[in-house]
Design a protein around this motif. Structure first.
Motif, short mmCIF file in Angstrom:
data_model
loop_
_atom_site.label_atom_id
_atom_site.label_comp_id
_atom_site.label_asym_id
_atom_site.label_seq_id
_atom_site.Cartn_x
_atom_site.Cartn_y
_atom_site.Cartn_z
N VAL A 167 -29.03 7.31 -28.08
CA VAL A 167 -29.70 7.61 -26.82
C VAL A 167 -28.78 7.24 -25.66
N ALA A 168 -28.13 6.10 -25.75
CA ALA A 168 -27.21 5.69 -24.69
C ALA A 168 -26.08 6.70 -24.53
N HIS A 169 -25.55 7.19 -25.66
CA HIS A 169 -24.49 8.20 -25.61
C HIS A 169 -25.01 9.50 -24.97
N ALA A 170 -26.23 9.90 -25.32
CA ALA A 170 -26.81 11.12 -24.75
C ALA A 170 -26.99 10.97 -23.25
N ARG A 171 -27.45 9.80 -22.82
CA ARG A 171 -27.63 9.58 -21.38
C ARG A 171 -26.30 9.63 -20.65
N LEU A 172 -25.29 8.99 -21.21
CA LEU A 172 -23.98 9.01 -20.57
C LEU A 172 -23.45 10.44 -20.47
N THR A 173 -23.70 11.25 -21.48
CA THR A 173 -23.29 12.66 -21.44
C THR A 173 -23.95 13.37 -20.26
N CYS A 174 -25.23 13.08 -20.03
CA CYS A 174 -25.94 13.68 -18.89
C CYS A 174 -25.33 13.21 -17.57
N TYR A 175 -25.09 11.90 -17.45
CA TYR A 175 -24.54 11.37 -16.21
C TYR A 175 -23.15 11.96 -15.95
N ARG A 176 -22.36 12.09 -17.00
CA ARG A 176 -21.00 12.65 -16.82
C ARG A 176 -21.07 14.08 -16.31
N ARG A 177 -22.09 14.81 -16.70
CA ARG A 177 -22.21 16.20 -16.29
C ARG A 177 -22.70 16.32 -14.84
N TYR A 178 -23.66 15.45 -14.46
CA TYR A 178 -24.33 15.65 -13.19
C TYR A 178 -24.07 14.57 -12.13
N ALA A 179 -23.72 13.36 -12.51
CA ALA A 179 -23.62 12.26 -11.54
C ALA A 179 -22.20 12.08 -11.03
N ASP A 180 -22.09 11.74 -9.75
CA ASP A 180 -20.79 11.45 -9.14
C ASP A 180 -20.57 9.95 -8.99
N ASP A 181 -21.60 9.16 -9.28
CA ASP A 181 -21.52 7.73 -8.98
C ASP A 181 -21.43 6.84 -10.23
N ILE A 182 -20.86 7.35 -11.31
CA ILE A 182 -20.68 6.54 -12.52
C ILE A 182 -19.52 5.58 -12.27
N PRO A 183 -19.73 4.28 -12.48
CA PRO A 183 -18.63 3.33 -12.29
C PRO A 183 -17.46 3.64 -13.24
N ALA A 184 -16.25 3.49 -12.75
CA ALA A 184 -15.06 3.81 -13.54
C ALA A 184 -14.98 2.96 -14.80
N GLU A 185 -15.42 1.70 -14.71
CA GLU A 185 -15.36 0.83 -15.91
C GLU A 185 -16.32 1.30 -16.99
#
Length: 187
Positions: A101-119
């Protein structure tokens, strides 16, 4: 679609399901646009009813699963990340999240979010590389099995069939003797 209460109408869940699925997808794309965005089932149900203007008196627990199933099918068909992974029971103090689930969420954020922390991105990439290396090593280990040295085996000894003993014959009347060895005819 509309926030005006006068334009809302009461419907059955089957009648509104498709429209709610469209609205749910829009809401989930917005949630995915902000790291680490999550939404509860109750909030999602309320938002899709408000956006579509289609309301129901049925509790959301009885219909939100069907709406999300439709979203899953549509998202897969469009090749998009699993947006429904962003829907949770509660947003406060979520203890542990399954790795998938965490991996799926990160996939969504990578597609749509601009504010994912670089770390976060760096950690996820490092974890993905480590898993890939681990999988390659496991595949190599499966394909290259150490061969055991073959030791020659001694030939198997077959049990020789024991020949049947020739029947004993009475010397007087020439009849086969019984197991007792005493002739039944001559005594």
């Amino acid at each position: 679609m509309t926030d005006d209460v006068s334009q809302q109408r009461w419907v059955g869940t089957n009648e509104a399901s498709s429209a709610w699925a469209d609205a749910a997808r829009e809401v989930l794309v917005e949630v995915a646009g902000h790291y680490p965005g999550l939404i509860t089932y109750a909030d999602l149900a309320e938002q899709v009813q408000v956006r579509t203007g289609l309301r129901t008196r049925s509790p959301f627990r009885s219909w939100i699963g069907g709406v999300l199933a439709t979203v899953v099918a549509r998202v897969r068909a469009d090749g998009l990340p699993p947006l429904t992974s962003l829907v949770v029971n509660r947003t406060d103090g979520e203890a542990q999240t399954e790795e998938a689930v965490a991996h799926a969420r990160l996939t969504c954020y990578r597609r749509y979010a601009d504010d994912i922390p670089a770390e976060v991105i760096a950690a996820a990439d490092a974890e993905a590389r480590a898993k890939e290396v681990q999988a390659q090593e496991a595949a190599r280990a499966r394909s290259v099995r150490p061969s055991r040295p073959r030791t020659p085996r001694a030939p198997r000894e077959r049990a020789q069939p024991t020949p049947e003993a020739a029947p004993k014959i009475c010397p007087t009347c020439f009849v086969q003797l019984p197991a007792s060895g005493i002739c039944d005819e001559c005594g």
